[in-house]
Write a protein that holds these residues in place. Sequence first.
Motif, PDB file in Angstrom:
ATOM      1  N   THR A 173      30.492  10.117 -36.615  1.00 31.86           N
ATOM      2  CA  THR A 173      31.309   9.034 -36.054  1.00 31.86           C
ATOM      3  C   THR A 173      32.627   9.548 -35.488  1.00 31.86           C
ATOM      4  OG1 THR A 173      32.208   8.644 -38.270  1.00 31.86           O
ATOM      5  CG2 THR A 173      30.320   7.298 -37.593  1.00 31.86           C
ATOM      6  N   GLU A 174      33.186  10.600 -36.119  1.00 35.29           N
ATOM      7  CA  GLU A 174      34.464  11.144 -35.636  1.00 35.29           C
ATOM      8  C   GLU A 174      34.324  11.701 -34.224  1.00 35.29           C
ATOM      9  OE1 GLU A 174      37.748  14.575 -36.828  1.00 35.29           O
ATOM     10  OE2 GLU A 174      36.348  13.843 -38.347  1.00 35.29           O
ATOM     11  N   THR A 175      33.236  12.453 -33.994  1.00 28.07           N
ATOM     12  CA  THR A 175      32.985  13.021 -32.661  1.00 28.07           C
ATOM     13  C   THR A 175      32.751  11.915 -31.644  1.00 28.07           C
ATOM     14  OG1 THR A 175      32.018  15.012 -33.623  1.00 28.07           O
ATOM     15  CG2 THR A 175      31.492  14.560 -31.317  1.00 28.07           C
ATOM     16  N   LEU A 176      31.994  10.907 -32.026  1.00 22.34           N
ATOM     17  CA  LEU A 176      31.721   9.800 -31.111  1.00 22.34           C
ATOM     18  C   LEU A 176      32.996   9.059 -30.733  1.00 22.34           C
ATOM     19  CD1 LEU A 176      28.445   8.383 -32.717  1.00 22.34           C
ATOM     20  CD2 LEU A 176      28.640   9.581 -30.529  1.00 22.34           C
ATOM     21  N   ASP A 177      33.883   8.841 -31.718  1.00 17.19           N
ATOM     22  CA  ASP A 177      35.158   8.172 -31.432  1.00 17.19           C
ATOM     23  C   ASP A 177      36.005   8.988 -30.465  1.00 17.19           C
ATOM     24  OD1 ASP A 177      34.501   6.070 -33.046  1.00 17.19           O
ATOM     25  OD2 ASP A 177      35.559   6.848 -34.815  1.00 17.19           O
ATOM     26  N   GLU A 178      35.993  10.324 -30.644  1.00 22.00           N
ATOM     27  CA  GLU A 178      36.755  11.203 -29.747  1.00 22.00           C
ATOM     28  C   GLU A 178      36.195  11.150 -28.331  1.00 22.00           C
ATOM     29  OE1 GLU A 178      36.606  15.054 -31.491  1.00 22.00           O
ATOM     30  OE2 GLU A 178      38.034  14.602 -33.088  1.00 22.00           O
ATOM     31  N   LEU A 179      34.866  11.112 -28.225  1.00 23.10           N
ATOM     32  CA  LEU A 179      34.226  11.095 -26.909  1.00 23.10           C
ATOM     33  C   LEU A 179      34.544   9.810 -26.145  1.00 23.10           C
ATOM     34  CD1 LEU A 179      30.717  12.609 -27.774  1.00 23.10           C
ATOM     35  CD2 LEU A 179      32.543  13.694 -26.459  1.00 23.10           C
ATOM     36  N   LYS A 180      34.721   8.710 -26.874  1.00 24.04           N
ATOM     37  CA  LYS A 180      35.038   7.444 -26.210  1.00 24.04           C
ATOM     38  C   LYS A 180      36.360   7.495 -25.451  1.00 24.04           C
ATOM     39  CE  LYS A 180      32.547   4.545 -29.538  1.00 24.04           C
ATOM     40  NZ  LYS A 180      32.701   3.558 -30.634  1.00 24.04           N
ATOM     41  N   TYR A 198      14.436   9.826 -32.471  1.00 26.42           N
ATOM     42  CA  TYR A 198      15.302  10.160 -33.603  1.00 26.42           C
ATOM     43  C   TYR A 198      16.765   9.787 -33.313  1.00 26.42           C
ATOM     44  CZ  TYR A 198      11.492  12.768 -35.773  1.00 26.42           C
ATOM     45  OH  TYR A 198      10.314  13.126 -36.369  1.00 26.42           O
ATOM     46  N   TYR A 199      16.994   8.509 -33.040  1.00 28.11           N
ATOM     47  CA  TYR A 199      18.351   8.072 -32.707  1.00 28.11           C
ATOM     48  C   TYR A 199      19.281   8.143 -33.914  1.00 28.11           C
ATOM     49  CZ  TYR A 199      16.657   6.484 -28.181  1.00 28.11           C
ATOM     50  OH  TYR A 199      16.135   6.444 -26.918  1.00 28.11           O
ATOM     51  N   GLU A 200      18.771   7.765 -35.086  1.00 30.79           N
ATOM     52  CA  GLU A 200      19.607   7.794 -36.280  1.00 30.79           C
ATOM     53  C   GLU A 200      20.006   9.234 -36.629  1.00 30.79           C
ATOM     54  OE1 GLU A 200      17.924   5.739 -39.555  1.00 30.79           O
ATOM     55  OE2 GLU A 200      17.809   3.813 -38.516  1.00 30.79           O
ATOM     56  N   LEU A 201      19.046  10.152 -36.507  1.00 36.65           N
ATOM     57  CA  LEU A 201      19.340  11.561 -36.774  1.00 36.65           C
ATOM     58  C   LEU A 201      20.375  12.079 -35.782  1.00 36.65           C
ATOM     59  CD1 LEU A 201      18.814  14.226 -38.232  1.00 36.65           C
ATOM     60  CD2 LEU A 201      16.883  14.620 -36.695  1.00 36.65           C
ATOM     61  N   LEU A 202      20.258  11.666 -34.509  1.00 39.21           N
ATOM     62  CA  LEU A 202      21.198  12.097 -33.484  1.00 39.21           C
ATOM     63  C   LEU A 202      22.604  11.590 -33.799  1.00 39.21           C
ATOM     64  CD1 LEU A 202      21.861  13.391 -30.771  1.00 39.21           C
ATOM     65  CD2 LEU A 202      21.036  11.336 -29.642  1.00 39.21           C
ATOM     66  N   LEU A 203      22.717  10.319 -34.175  1.00 36.03           N
ATOM     67  CA  LEU A 203      24.023   9.755 -34.518  1.00 36.03           C
ATOM     68  C   LEU A 203      24.618  10.436 -35.745  1.00 36.03           C
ATOM     69  CD1 LEU A 203      23.294   5.959 -33.946  1.00 36.03           C
ATOM     70  CD2 LEU A 203      24.857   7.388 -32.617  1.00 36.03           C
ATOM     71  N   HIS A 204      23.760  10.725 -36.729  1.00 37.32           N
ATOM     72  CA  HIS A 204      24.224  11.390 -37.948  1.00 37.32           C
ATOM     73  C   HIS A 204      24.711  12.806 -37.637  1.00 37.32           C
ATOM     74  CE1 HIS A 204      24.485  12.471 -42.178  1.00 37.32           C
ATOM     75  NE2 HIS A 204      23.761  13.546 -41.916  1.00 37.32           N
ATOM     76  N   THR A 205      23.996  13.484 -36.753  1.00 31.82           N
ATOM     77  CA  THR A 205      24.350  14.857 -36.394  1.00 31.82           C
ATOM     78  C   THR A 205      25.683  14.911 -35.654  1.00 31.82           C
ATOM     79  OG1 THR A 205      22.007  15.445 -36.231  1.00 31.82           O
ATOM     80  CG2 THR A 205      23.580  16.946 -35.184  1.00 31.82           C
TER      81      THR A 205
END
Length: 414
Positions: free
Chosen positions: A93-100, A83-90
């Motif tokens: 994108t804002e959280t992912l950008d911050e984590l980078k 469930y990669y798409e569900l994980l990314l949706h959960t």
Amino acid sequence: MLGMTEDGWETFFLDYCAFIKEDRQRSHGGLCMSVVSNLQGGEFYESEGAPQQEFADHEFPIVMKNIAENIKKEIEILKGAGYYELLLHTLGTETLDELKNVKVIPELSRLQITDEFKICLLDYDKEVRMTPLQKTLYIFYLRHPEGVEFKMLSAYYDELLAIYKVLSNREDAEKQKESIRRLVDVTDNAINEKCSRIKEAFLKVADDFIARNYYIVLDRHEYRGEGNKKNSIYVELLKKIMLPRDLIIYPKEISDIEVLVPEERKKVIKEELEEIREQYRALNRLFFDKSYPKGALIEKYTAFINLNPKYYAAYRDRAILYTHIGKYREAVADNQLLITHNERVWSDAIINKAEALFFLKDYDEALKVANHYFAICEKPTAECFRIRAEIFRKLKMSDEYKADMRESKRLRKE
């Protein structure tokens, strides 16, 4: 059952079944026990009858590390199921950008305790402000990277006092001793407040990603028993500071203080706590023995309470015994002590107090107390509705009486 080995299953389930049996006994025969599933940490252990010295350890805030580990497990489950798409949706994108933009390994500052006993983060050019007593506790944990449970602090009294004497040289000796006596007396849970203040002090000068390396955190440690208890798993709720010790700079006055390793004293404390716990268990077994004289048992409970005045589960049992033998004023007093201490933990004491007031024929006050119980209790039992119904009957409130009796009968059928 985390950490359970195959050898320990039998002991675990025997203890668990005994717990269920005892819990079911509590809910019958006029004993009003509230649901405790909403209690957490030390509150749950208190309601089950654990020494008060242990509550501060259980009340310590959950460390963020545990939350992160649970999230990691959930992510692995989603990834394993594809469930990669569900994980990314959960995550979003804002959280992912911050984590980078987050550094995996933070650049930690050296921590210096100056000759004036200021606590400074040298490489951040920040001072961390604390009271002398908070500094004493903090410096103590800096000196003990192995971690120390709160219930064991009294074993380190001499070391804590030596640190505090250096930090508070304006106080007289007796005041210093009294301050440390209060610090190591963890039965009032004030130790957690001091740790919260220490954490706040660091959060004022750094974000939590950095600060968590400096303030006191929980490190849950499991170990196996010895001898005839080798199949049992025990837990230490160690408190420690994660900062690498090569980043700490002490003044000579602090460095010269002996770092205690009081293993014998800690062993004695463990044995004392276990003895107190076993004494209560023995009383509690007699509590459920219908053939044992209640008057004699009250005397045993009173002697136990005199030695352990903060063992609140004993007051609950004694209050019920007082009600059974007709000493209603004494029952009211014990129940009120529990209510004053923590009415959320001891909500059953509220309805038990109402019952005792009913027998004292103080019906108006009994109704007031009973209504308060129903206002705060999520799941009143059939017995609780019956008690209030009897109060309504005495006050000639027939409609209310009938309604509570119907509810009592309905709950008994479930």
